[in-house]
Design a protein around this motif. Structure first.
Motif: not given
Length: 539
Positions: A11, A39-41, A43, A195, A199, A207-208, A211, A332-333
């Protein structure tokens, strides 16, 4: 297959680290379980914070104070100052390598206001900021000839204890998803950039599906420490039925939050923890909640928010130009991660971590919107240089054969499992339990119920496995190992959340709604000792 610097994860953080390690003359190898551009970046749509001097009311000091306020007292001020002071330089570097930022009429980089910011500070590329940054970094790595190996799933870190009891890194083992073989890649230094772990909430996350916190789980198994695992940020605006993210840029541009009565009920640009709680309270009252950007007009939406319109139409069957968009908060994070020091180093010598999987103590209890992309550029640059310098002085030989054989045996055992219990059903169960009991609002009873459920599933693990016994592209096998890692992290999150008997930022305890600076203005630290999970508070 030895390199100077092995980077796990491709990412934004991993690719920035690779570019900077390469600049030091290091032989760099990047390994990732997916392709870099997935990658999650990608998003991180809203923007990257930097006080560029374009807004008269903004300054680096204002950026620092906004970040510290959002963190609710447990960010490291020195680290925050480093982050914010280097922000203009970070954006300038991205601009110089080709990131196509949106521009003002006088050709300056355009900036917008995100939640918790006192000025328009987020530099953006329409509502594709993270995606544009990621693609540019990937192109840069390819141009430099940096080796990137995709479809390798991290199994474990290779470590060795010295006579003085210091633990050294020596590389990592991976499952080659294409071939089904266990591979070992040796390196003088290793950077984990895998990451976050949102998830664990399963479908209740923006997230995908990738994650799953693999880097954190392998790090604590290897002897590293995790910190602040209870702090998980819920993004206020995900689509109600799919959990697809609708960027904060929609509210930054002037979008409203409305309940079923058509009433605005909160400050849309307050920090994310406050907005998410306000929405959750409306939902608990039986209200539906909507994002309203109709007043911005079709021309503006198509120019500045094209992705948000496309996502709403595709996943919710509503056109935000003419209709309200039904939303809800979802995970989310993750602010918590692998504990690192001011050099991005862990307790294992030669092991570094960066990005969402690491805890540089800059986000504290609640991340300021726009700081995640900034973190990966500032600390990705730092960690790449530091890992390359460490590799130049590394003169030890670490035997990876024992770890490699253990992992080969593990993969074989999983394939021979009886598979009496479907782990996919348990994964869905955990996601629902976490969303309900370890979500925006928590209490001791709900947290302990969730921990009991995790302990029960851990005991059932020997009766789980895979149906697919094939060797090549066995995604069933990969998803099972991800599930094992998520169980480890779920226990960490819950032990920390139960131990923190207060409300602070994203960790809101309805049974203890006050912040307690006397007892809990500190970071939770978790680690394994003789197989037992331990937790402490450290300032």
């Amino acid at each position: 297959m030895r390199s100077d610097v092995l980077i796990i994860g491709a990412g934004g953080a991993g690719l920035v680290a690779a570019i900077n390690a390469h600049s030091q003359g290091a032989k760099v190898r990047v390994i990732t379980k997916e392709y870099p551009t997935r990658s999650q970046t990608c998003m991180a749509q809203g923007g990257i914070n930097a006080a560029l001097g374009n807004a008269s009311e903004d300054s680096v000091e204002a950026h620092i104070q906004n970040t510290l306020k959002s963190a609710h007292g447990i960010a490291n001020e020195e680290a925050v100052r480093l982050l914010c002071q280097r922000a203009p330089e970070a954006v300038e570097w991205l601009d110089s390598i080709g990131v196509c930022f949106s521009r003002t009429k006088d050709a300056k980089i355009a900036q917008r206001t995100l939640g918790g910011a006192s000025a328009p500070r987020a530099c953006y590329a329409k509502d594709y900021t993270g995606l544009k940054i990621l693609h540019t970094l990937y192109d840069r790595c390819n141009a430099l000839g940096i080796e990137i190996l995709s479809e390798r799933y991290l199994l474990n870190l290779v470590t060795q204890k010295s006579i003085s009891s210091d633990v050294y890194i020596g590389g990592a083992t991976f499952l080659n998803i294409r071939s089904g073989e266990v591979e070992t890649y040796e390196a003088a230094s290793v950077i984990v950039a895998t990451g976050g772990y949102s998830r664990v909430y399963d479908s209740h996350s923006t997230n995908s599906t990738s994650s799953t916190g693999d880097g954190l789980a392998t790090a604590i198994r290897a002897g590293a420490r995790l910190s602040d695992m209870e702090f998980i940020q819920f993004h206020p605006t995900a689509l109600k039925n799919s959990s697809i993210l609708i960027s904060e840029s929609a509210r930054g541009a002037g979008g409203y939050l409305l309940n079923s009565k058509g009433e605005r009920f909160t400050n849309e640009l307050a920090p994310r923890d406050e907005v998410a709680r306000a929405i959750n309270e409306e939902i608990q009252k039986g209200e539906d909640v909507f994002l309203d950007i109709r007043h911005l007009g079709e021309e503006f939406i198509d120019r500045e928010l094209p992705q948000e319109r496309k996502l709403a139409k595709l996943y919710e069957n509503v056109d935000p130009v003419y209709e309200l968009v039904p939303i809800k908060p979802v995970a989310h994070y993750t602010m918590g991660g692998i504990e690192v020091d001011e050099n991005s180093s862990t307790k294992i010598k030669g092991l570094f971590a960066v990005g969402e999987c690491a805890n540089h103590k800059i986000h504290g209890a609640n991340r300021l919107g726009g700081n995640s992309l900034l973190e990966l550029v500032v600390f990705g640059g730092q960690v790449g240089i530091n890992a390359a310098k460490y590799a130049k002085t590394f003169d030890k030989v670490i035997d990876a054969s024992e770890q490699t054989q253990r992992d080969k045996n593990f993969v074989a055992e999983v394939k021979e499992s009886t598979n009496q219990i479907d782990f996919y059903e348990k994964r869905t169960l955990i996601g629902n339990i976490f969303y309900n009991n370890v979500g925006i609002s928590r209490d001791e009873m709900g947290l302990k119920e969730a921990l009991d459920a995790i302990y029960k599933i851990q005991k059932e693990l020997p009766f789980m496995g895979v149906k697919d016994r094939s060797k090549t592209y066995n995604t069933n096998l990969v998803e099972f190992i991800e599930f094992v890692n998520m169980l480890e992290l779920c226990e960490n999150v819950l032990v920390c959340a139960i131990s923190r008997c207060e409300s602070r930022g994203a960790h809101y305890r309805s049974d203890i709604p006050k912040q307690n600076d006397i007892a809990y203005k500190a970071h939770t630290i978790t680690y394994r000792e003789d197989g037992v999970l331990c937790v402490n508070f450290v300032e």
